[in-house]
Design an enzyme around this catalytic site. Structure first.
Site, PDB file in Angstrom:
ATOM      1  CG  HIS A 120     -20.874  90.153 102.354  1.00 39.09           C
ATOM      2  ND1 HIS A 120     -20.893  90.309 104.446  1.00 39.09           N
ATOM      3  CD2 HIS A 120     -21.180  89.160 102.534  1.00 39.09           C
ATOM      4  CE1 HIS A 120     -21.177  89.270 105.016  1.00 39.09           C
ATOM      5  NE2 HIS A 120     -21.839  88.004 103.535  1.00 39.09           N
ATOM      6  CD  GLU A 121     -20.235  86.394 100.011  1.00 37.19           C
ATOM      7  OE1 GLU A 121     -19.614  85.328  99.435  1.00 37.19           O
ATOM      8  OE2 GLU A 121     -20.796  86.525 100.042  1.00 37.19           O
ATOM      9  CG  HIS A 134     -16.882  85.524 103.998  1.00 36.91           C
ATOM     10  ND1 HIS A 134     -17.736  85.303 104.897  1.00 36.91           N
ATOM     11  CD2 HIS A 134     -18.442  85.963 104.154  1.00 36.91           C
ATOM     12  CE1 HIS A 134     -18.357  85.456 105.735  1.00 36.91           C
ATOM     13  NE2 HIS A 134     -19.598  86.406 104.255  1.00 36.91           N
TER      14      HIS A 134
END
Length: 77
Positions: A22-23, A26
């Site tokens: 998820h990070e 980004h």
């Protein structure tokens, strides 16, 4: 990328992989870049607004009927 010991203790390997993916998404989607540009633009607008406010407050944009070239606050002798 860094992971805290607390996160390692709380999550199993699959959950940790999900968080890291998820990070990284980004980073890949340039979310930080877009946020930084938006914050910079907002800051520039705030600076201009403050300059306009203080200029209006201090009379920087006021028109004067004084044709002699003297400032309003200077008394002629």
């Amino acid at each position: 990328m860094a992971v805290t010991e607390g996160l390692l203790k709380l999550m199993n390997r699959d959950e940790l992989e999900g968080v890291l993916a998820h990070e990284l998404a980004h980073v890949r989607n340039r979310d930080i870049l877009i946020g930084s540009i938006a914050a910079t633009m907002a800051g520039a607008i705030m600076i201009l607004a403050n300059m306009a406010r203080w200029s209006a407050f201090l009379g920087g944009g006021s028109s004067s009927d004084n044709q002699g070239g003297e400032e309003d606050w200077v008394e002629s002798a």
